[in-house]
Design a protein around this motif. Structure first.
Motif, short mmCIF file in Angstrom:
data_model
loop_
_atom_site.label_atom_id
_atom_site.label_comp_id
_atom_site.label_asym_id
_atom_site.label_seq_id
_atom_site.Cartn_x
_atom_site.Cartn_y
_atom_site.Cartn_z
N PRO A 1 -53.23 0.35 -53.36
CA PRO A 1 -52.24 1.37 -53.59
C PRO A 1 -50.68 0.78 -53.59
CG PRO A 1 -53.69 2.20 -52.42
CD PRO A 1 -54.38 0.74 -52.63
N ILE A 2 -50.68 -0.06 -52.42
CA ILE A 2 -49.24 -0.71 -52.10
C ILE A 2 -48.60 -1.71 -53.33
CG2 ILE A 2 -47.89 -2.40 -50.64
CD1 ILE A 2 -49.48 -1.13 -48.16
N THR A 3 -49.79 -2.52 -53.63
CA THR A 3 -49.62 -3.29 -55.02
C THR A 3 -49.19 -2.59 -56.17
OG1 THR A 3 -51.02 -4.62 -54.26
CG2 THR A 3 -50.60 -5.17 -56.37
N ASP A 4 -49.90 -1.51 -56.38
CA ASP A 4 -49.41 -0.47 -57.55
C ASP A 4 -48.09 0.15 -57.31
OD1 ASP A 4 -52.10 -0.91 -58.60
OD2 ASP A 4 -52.84 1.04 -57.92
N ILE A 5 -47.77 0.40 -56.11
CA ILE A 5 -46.30 0.97 -56.04
C ILE A 5 -45.33 -0.08 -56.09
CG2 ILE A 5 -44.97 1.87 -54.06
CD1 ILE A 5 -47.18 3.23 -52.67
N ILE A 6 -45.70 -1.30 -55.66
CA ILE A 6 -44.74 -2.33 -56.01
C ILE A 6 -44.56 -2.62 -57.48
CG2 ILE A 6 -44.22 -4.93 -55.71
CD1 ILE A 6 -45.54 -4.58 -52.73
N ASP A 7 -45.57 -2.62 -58.12
CA ASP A 7 -45.79 -2.80 -59.57
C ASP A 7 -44.78 -1.69 -60.33
OD1 ASP A 7 -47.24 -5.09 -59.42
OD2 ASP A 7 -49.15 -4.09 -59.69
N ARG A 8 -44.74 -0.59 -59.69
CA ARG A 8 -44.21 0.44 -60.59
C ARG A 8 -42.71 0.75 -60.09
NH1 ARG A 8 -45.88 6.97 -60.50
NH2 ARG A 8 -44.21 7.73 -61.80
N PHE A 9 -42.41 0.23 -58.71
CA PHE A 9 -40.95 0.36 -58.26
C PHE A 9 -40.78 -1.11 -57.51
CE2 PHE A 9 -42.83 4.52 -57.78
CZ PHE A 9 -41.85 5.15 -58.74
N PRO A 10 -40.73 -2.16 -58.14
CA PRO A 10 -40.67 -3.70 -57.68
C PRO A 10 -39.33 -3.74 -56.98
CG PRO A 10 -40.25 -3.60 -60.00
CD PRO A 10 -40.73 -2.10 -59.87
N ILE A 11 -38.26 -3.41 -57.51
CA ILE A 11 -36.85 -3.78 -56.90
C ILE A 11 -36.59 -3.03 -55.66
CG2 ILE A 11 -34.35 -3.44 -57.14
CD1 ILE A 11 -34.67 -4.23 -60.05
N VAL A 12 -37.09 -1.75 -55.69
CA VAL A 12 -36.69 -0.84 -54.39
C VAL A 12 -37.63 -1.14 -53.30
CG1 VAL A 12 -36.71 1.53 -53.59
CG2 VAL A 12 -35.87 1.33 -55.91
N SER A 13 -39.06 -1.19 -53.81
CA SER A 13 -39.96 -1.70 -52.43
C SER A 13 -39.64 -2.89 -52.07
CB SER A 13 -41.23 -1.50 -53.34
OG SER A 13 -41.37 -2.45 -54.31
N MET A 14 -39.22 -4.05 -52.63
CA MET A 14 -38.94 -5.31 -52.26
C MET A 14 -37.76 -5.38 -51.32
SD MET A 14 -41.13 -7.62 -52.79
CE MET A 14 -42.61 -6.24 -52.24
N PHE A 15 -36.72 -4.31 -52.13
CA PHE A 15 -35.44 -4.52 -50.86
C PHE A 15 -35.84 -3.77 -49.52
CE2 PHE A 15 -32.85 -5.37 -54.18
CZ PHE A 15 -31.58 -6.29 -53.64
N PHE A 16 -36.83 -2.78 -49.38
CA PHE A 16 -37.49 -2.38 -48.09
C PHE A 16 -37.84 -3.60 -47.18
CE2 PHE A 16 -40.84 -0.73 -45.57
CZ PHE A 16 -40.09 0.39 -44.80
N PHE A 17 -38.75 -4.40 -48.01
CA PHE A 17 -39.27 -5.59 -47.21
C PHE A 17 -38.13 -6.69 -46.85
CE2 PHE A 17 -40.86 -9.98 -47.27
CZ PHE A 17 -41.70 -9.98 -46.16
N ILE A 18 -37.03 -6.66 -47.68
CA ILE A 18 -36.13 -7.69 -47.41
C ILE A 18 -35.19 -7.22 -45.98
CG2 ILE A 18 -33.85 -8.59 -47.91
CD1 ILE A 18 -34.93 -8.75 -50.89
N GLY A 19 -35.32 -5.80 -45.79
CA GLY A 19 -34.65 -5.01 -44.91
C GLY A 19 -35.32 -5.24 -43.61
#
Length: 273
Positions: free
Chosen positions: A72-90
């Protein structure tokens, strides 16, 4: 001793460690459970009961996170890659103050910069390594069995060292699809050699790392900080546009604040203990 905190952190680490670009070691460090994991494995026989119960809780929660949330997390990242990765960068930048404190850096020295750059360089260079052909591990032959053991050993490095993505190592070795398929289908037998190699790798590496953290904390944690910050390069999804700019900014700030507050609370608890 039963701990809700350990279960939650184990679940989070497990759920994110199979996401390409995200390191299980990074999440453990960010959540403030990294040092205890290293110590519990490397000094297991000093307090078998306590360490066993801690590792058992973490392992069960981690496996639950992998099975229930990896896809599920991989699917979310595939769908919203930029927003989700900025969360991890935060999350990464929110943990920097904690790491600087662990490294006991009162004043930045050239040696600190050197070890930081070495750590960042290693992680960034790994992103340029070519990936193996996934077809090489289709099925379960004797050669595949041995390859999975070796893969487990290598992946243990990604789990132990923050900033080195477990899933990215699987991609480099061409075994990502194989492992993810086995997990999603609950094919336990197919994962046995991988798990054996992983456990062996963890046992071999944690003792060395604990010694370095104890004898050379400043340099070791500075190197780890380099690993962690270097991982930002590997997960950076590109420049957001339009509404993504606002969403990415909110996502980054949310990740930063969440981890900063968690690490601050952990530090207060450590001081009381």
């Amino acid at each position: 001793m039963f701990s809700i905190s350990v279960l939650i952190k184990g679940f989070v680490v497990g759920s994110t460690m199979m996401v390409p670009g995200v390191s299980g070691g990074s999440m453990a460090m960010i959540l403030g459970i990294y040092d205890r994991l290293i110590s519990s494995v490397s000094s297991f026989f000093k307090d078998v009961k306590k360490n066993f119960l801690f590792l058992l809780q973490f392992a069960i929660a981690g496996l639950a996170g992998i099975v229930l949330c990896a896809r599920p997390i991989t699917d979310i990242i595939d769908r919203f890659p930029i927003v989700s990765m900025f969360f991890f960068i935060g999350l990464v930048f929110g943990s920097v103050p904690m790491l600087c404190k662990k490294a006991m850096i009162d004043k930045v020295k050239p040696s600190h910069m050197l070890f930081f750059c070495i750590g960042a360089f290693i992680v960034i260079m790994m992103s340029f390594l070519p990936q193996m052909d996934a077809a090489a591990v289709s099925g379960m032959s004797f050669s595949t069995f041995l390859l999975q053991i070796v893969t487990g050993l290598v992946v243990a490095v990604g789990f132990i060292l923050p900033g080195i993505s477990t899933s990215y190592l699987l991609l480099l070795l061409g075994t990502y699809d194989f492992v993810m398929s086995a997990i999603s289908q609950l094919d336990v037998l197919a994962l046995v050699p991988f798990v054996l190699g992983f456990i062996l790798g963890v046992i071999l590496l944690t003792r060395v790392l604990e010694i370095c953290m104890y004898r050379f904390p400043s340099f070791t944690y500075t190197l780890i900080l380099g690993f962690l910050v270097g991982s930002v390069y590997t997960v950076y999804p590109g420049t957001p546009h339009g509404l993504e700019i606002l969403c990415s900014a909110v996502s980054f700030v949310a990740g930063f604040i969440i981890i900063y507050l968690i690490s601050s609370k952990e530090a207060q608890l450590d001081e009381k203990i």
